[in-house]
Design a protein around this motif. Structure first.
Motif, PDB file in Angstrom:
ATOM      1  N   GLY A  64      26.830  36.275  32.612  1.00 12.08           N
ATOM      2  CA  GLY A  64      27.456  35.970  31.517  1.00 12.08           C
ATOM      3  C   GLY A  64      26.921  36.883  30.252  1.00 12.08           C
ATOM      4  O   GLY A  64      27.855  37.289  29.378  1.00 12.08           O
ATOM      5  N   ALA A  65      25.905  37.125  30.014  1.00  9.25           N
ATOM      6  CA  ALA A  65      25.415  37.841  29.154  1.00  9.25           C
ATOM      7  C   ALA A  65      25.597  39.251  29.347  1.00  9.25           C
ATOM      8  O   ALA A  65      26.039  40.027  28.154  1.00  9.25           O
ATOM      9  CB  ALA A  65      23.683  37.671  29.232  1.00  9.25           C
ATOM     10  N   VAL A  66      25.730  39.800  30.525  1.00 12.29           N
ATOM     11  CA  VAL A  66      25.981  41.119  30.694  1.00 12.29           C
ATOM     12  C   VAL A  66      27.638  41.392  30.406  1.00 12.29           C
ATOM     13  O   VAL A  66      28.053  42.117  29.834  1.00 12.29           O
ATOM     14  CB  VAL A  66      25.510  41.787  32.144  1.00 12.29           C
ATOM     15  CG1 VAL A  66      26.407  42.997  32.593  1.00 12.29           C
ATOM     16  CG2 VAL A  66      24.077  41.789  32.287  1.00 12.29           C
ATOM     17  N   VAL A  67      28.335  40.454  31.002  1.00  6.82           N
ATOM     18  CA  VAL A  67      29.748  40.462  30.557  1.00  6.82           C
ATOM     19  C   VAL A  67      29.862  40.382  29.059  1.00  6.82           C
ATOM     20  O   VAL A  67      30.955  40.817  28.529  1.00  6.82           O
ATOM     21  CB  VAL A  67      30.371  39.224  31.481  1.00  6.82           C
ATOM     22  CG1 VAL A  67      31.808  38.856  31.009  1.00  6.82           C
ATOM     23  CG2 VAL A  67      30.392  39.287  32.881  1.00  6.82           C
ATOM     24  N   GLY A  68      29.177  39.434  28.554  1.00  7.06           N
ATOM     25  CA  GLY A  68      29.481  39.517  26.974  1.00  7.06           C
ATOM     26  C   GLY A  68      29.213  40.830  26.371  1.00  7.06           C
ATOM     27  O   GLY A  68      29.866  41.223  25.362  1.00  7.06           O
ATOM     28  N   SER A  92      39.731  37.264  26.008  1.00  2.00           N
ATOM     29  CA  SER A  92      39.791  37.140  27.257  1.00  2.00           C
ATOM     30  C   SER A  92      38.258  37.493  27.408  1.00  2.00           C
ATOM     31  O   SER A  92      37.903  36.791  28.301  1.00  2.00           O
ATOM     32  CB  SER A  92      40.402  38.223  27.752  1.00  2.00           C
ATOM     33  OG  SER A  92      40.171  39.478  27.310  1.00  2.00           O
ATOM     34  N   TRP A  93      37.618  38.251  26.898  1.00  3.53           N
ATOM     35  CA  TRP A  93      35.929  38.391  27.248  1.00  3.53           C
ATOM     36  C   TRP A  93      35.222  37.361  26.815  1.00  3.53           C
ATOM     37  O   TRP A  93      34.173  36.836  27.401  1.00  3.53           O
ATOM     38  CB  TRP A  93      35.635  39.890  26.649  1.00  3.53           C
ATOM     39  CG  TRP A  93      36.062  41.029  27.269  1.00  3.53           C
ATOM     40  CD1 TRP A  93      37.128  42.117  27.302  1.00  3.53           C
ATOM     41  CD2 TRP A  93      35.366  41.622  28.321  1.00  3.53           C
ATOM     42  NE1 TRP A  93      37.191  42.885  28.068  1.00  3.53           N
ATOM     43  CE2 TRP A  93      36.136  42.775  28.897  1.00  3.53           C
ATOM     44  CE3 TRP A  93      34.237  41.291  29.219  1.00  3.53           C
ATOM     45  CZ2 TRP A  93      35.850  43.629  30.035  1.00  3.53           C
ATOM     46  CZ3 TRP A  93      34.132  42.032  30.523  1.00  3.53           C
ATOM     47  CH2 TRP A  93      34.639  43.085  30.902  1.00  3.53           C
ATOM     48  N   CYS A  97      32.943  34.658  29.282  1.00  3.65           N
ATOM     49  CA  CYS A  97      31.310  34.508  29.230  1.00  3.65           C
ATOM     50  C   CYS A  97      31.412  32.822  29.134  1.00  3.65           C
ATOM     51  O   CYS A  97      30.674  32.399  29.576  1.00  3.65           O
ATOM     52  CB  CYS A  97      30.906  35.036  27.794  1.00  3.65           C
ATOM     53  SG  CYS A  97      30.971  36.731  27.821  1.00  3.65           S
ATOM     54  N   VAL A  98      32.218  32.229  28.165  1.00  5.34           N
ATOM     55  CA  VAL A  98      32.125  30.724  28.213  1.00  5.34           C
ATOM     56  C   VAL A  98      32.415  30.067  29.526  1.00  5.34           C
ATOM     57  O   VAL A  98      31.652  29.102  29.738  1.00  5.34           O
ATOM     58  CB  VAL A  98      33.189  30.249  26.912  1.00  5.34           C
ATOM     59  CG1 VAL A  98      33.318  28.825  26.992  1.00  5.34           C
ATOM     60  CG2 VAL A  98      32.530  30.927  25.676  1.00  5.34           C
ATOM     61  N   PHE A  99      33.242  30.636  30.151  1.00  9.20           N
ATOM     62  CA  PHE A  99      33.602  30.105  31.468  1.00  9.20           C
ATOM     63  C   PHE A  99      32.222  29.957  32.529  1.00  9.20           C
ATOM     64  O   PHE A  99      31.914  28.972  33.015  1.00  9.20           O
ATOM     65  CB  PHE A  99      34.765  30.736  31.977  1.00  9.20           C
ATOM     66  CG  PHE A  99      35.069  30.350  33.499  1.00  9.20           C
ATOM     67  CD1 PHE A  99      35.680  29.291  33.712  1.00  9.20           C
ATOM     68  CD2 PHE A  99      34.501  31.205  34.697  1.00  9.20           C
ATOM     69  CE1 PHE A  99      35.892  28.584  35.182  1.00  9.20           C
ATOM     70  CE2 PHE A  99      34.865  30.457  35.849  1.00  9.20           C
ATOM     71  CZ  PHE A  99      35.462  29.499  36.052  1.00  9.20           C
ATOM     72  N   LEU A 100      31.678  31.174  32.403  1.00 12.48           N
ATOM     73  CA  LEU A 100      30.426  31.161  33.376  1.00 12.48           C
ATOM     74  C   LEU A 100      29.497  30.354  32.899  1.00 12.48           C
ATOM     75  O   LEU A 100      28.929  29.560  33.681  1.00 12.48           O
ATOM     76  CB  LEU A 100      29.813  32.720  33.304  1.00 12.48           C
ATOM     77  CG  LEU A 100      30.627  33.614  34.155  1.00 12.48           C
ATOM     78  CD1 LEU A 100      30.097  35.102  33.851  1.00 12.48           C
ATOM     79  CD2 LEU A 100      30.491  33.421  35.601  1.00 12.48           C
ATOM     80  N   VAL A 101      29.278  30.237  31.512  1.00 12.10           N
ATOM     81  CA  VAL A 101      28.089  29.305  31.081  1.00 12.10           C
ATOM     82  C   VAL A 101      28.535  27.626  31.514  1.00 12.10           C
ATOM     83  O   VAL A 101      27.881  26.930  31.714  1.00 12.10           O
ATOM     84  CB  VAL A 101      27.933  29.531  29.415  1.00 12.10           C
ATOM     85  CG1 VAL A 101      27.020  28.481  28.982  1.00 12.10           C
ATOM     86  CG2 VAL A 101      27.274  30.962  29.376  1.00 12.10           C
ATOM     87  N   THR A 105      26.734  25.248  33.632  1.00 10.76           N
ATOM     88  CA  THR A 105      26.247  23.602  33.126  1.00 10.76           C
ATOM     89  C   THR A 105      26.845  22.373  33.681  1.00 10.76           C
ATOM     90  O   THR A 105      26.119  21.506  33.917  1.00 10.76           O
ATOM     91  CB  THR A 105      26.438  23.826  31.521  1.00 10.76           C
ATOM     92  OG1 THR A 105      25.907  24.843  31.037  1.00 10.76           O
ATOM     93  CG2 THR A 105      25.774  22.530  31.018  1.00 10.76           C
ATOM     94  N   VAL A 106      28.162  22.588  33.852  1.00 11.91           N
ATOM     95  CA  VAL A 106      28.807  21.678  34.582  1.00 11.91           C
ATOM     96  C   VAL A 106      28.258  21.254  35.854  1.00 11.91           C
ATOM     97  O   VAL A 106      28.160  19.996  36.509  1.00 11.91           O
ATOM     98  CB  VAL A 106      30.377  21.754  34.508  1.00 11.91           C
ATOM     99  CG1 VAL A 106      31.170  20.647  35.273  1.00 11.91           C
ATOM    100  CG2 VAL A 106      30.717  21.771  32.929  1.00 11.91           C
ATOM    101  N   LEU A 107      28.049  22.267  36.833  1.00 12.95           N
ATOM    102  CA  LEU A 107      27.917  21.964  37.998  1.00 12.95           C
ATOM    103  C   LEU A 107      26.314  21.607  38.052  1.00 12.95           C
ATOM    104  O   LEU A 107      26.124  20.486  39.014  1.00 12.95           O
ATOM    105  CB  LEU A 107      27.695  23.216  38.960  1.00 12.95           C
ATOM    106  CG  LEU A 107      29.082  23.776  39.295  1.00 12.95           C
ATOM    107  CD1 LEU A 107      28.847  25.216  40.091  1.00 12.95           C
ATOM    108  CD2 LEU A 107      29.753  22.848  40.290  1.00 12.95           C
ATOM    109  N   GLN A 108      25.453  21.793  37.112  1.00 11.87           N
ATOM    110  CA  GLN A 108      24.284  21.451  37.217  1.00 11.87           C
ATOM    111  C   GLN A 108      24.268  19.637  36.925  1.00 11.87           C
ATOM    112  O   GLN A 108      23.457  18.997  37.477  1.00 11.87           O
ATOM    113  CB  GLN A 108      23.326  22.079  36.103  1.00 11.87           C
ATOM    114  CG  GLN A 108      21.830  21.787  36.280  1.00 11.87           C
ATOM    115  CD  GLN A 108      21.053  22.812  35.491  1.00 11.87           C
ATOM    116  OE1 GLN A 108      21.691  23.573  34.531  1.00 11.87           O
ATOM    117  NE2 GLN A 108      19.840  22.959  35.351  1.00 11.87           N
TER     118      GLN A 108
END
Length: 113
Positions: A64-68, A92-93, A97-101, A105-108
């Motif tokens: 997510g950081a790299v994509v950001g 969109s970018w 990033c928000v989607f990855l984070v 978090t939701v899966l965890q």
């Protein structure tokens, strides 16, 4: 000639004996394999997956950081060149990033890991 035939039959007899012993040992090993506890295997697999999940979550944050960063550079280039769709590209970018984070978090929290 008879001596050669006799020595060949002795050699074949030894080979068959070795094959029989190998077959019996194989059957014993298979029996030992099937006699393991299924619950212990499932618990071990669960423990390993849980230990990998934290590392996977950190990896998702890093991606997510790299994509950001890549997205920020793309948006900056479009903004400097005067493109009209800069807002759309930025959203969109940022959404990626928000989607990855959020997924990490939701899966965890969903699986209680």
């Amino acid at each position: 000639m008879k001596k050669q035939i006799k020595s060949m039959s002795i050699a074949i007899g030894k080979i068959l004996k070795a094959v029989q012993i190998g077959f019996v040992l194989t059957l014993l090993l298979i029996q030992e394999t099937f006699a393991q506890d299924g619950n212990a295997g499932i618990n071990e697999a669960t423990t390993k997956v849980k230990s990998y999940f934290e590392t996977g979550t950190d990896l998702m944050y890093a991606i997510g950081a790299v994509v950001g960063l890549v997205g920020a550079i793309k948006v900056y280039q479009k903004w400097n060149s005067g493109d009209h769709d800069t807002g759309k590209v930025a959203s969109s970018w940022f959404g990626s990033c928000v989607f990855l984070v959020i997924v990490a978090t939701v899966l965890q929290s969903f699986f209680g890991i």
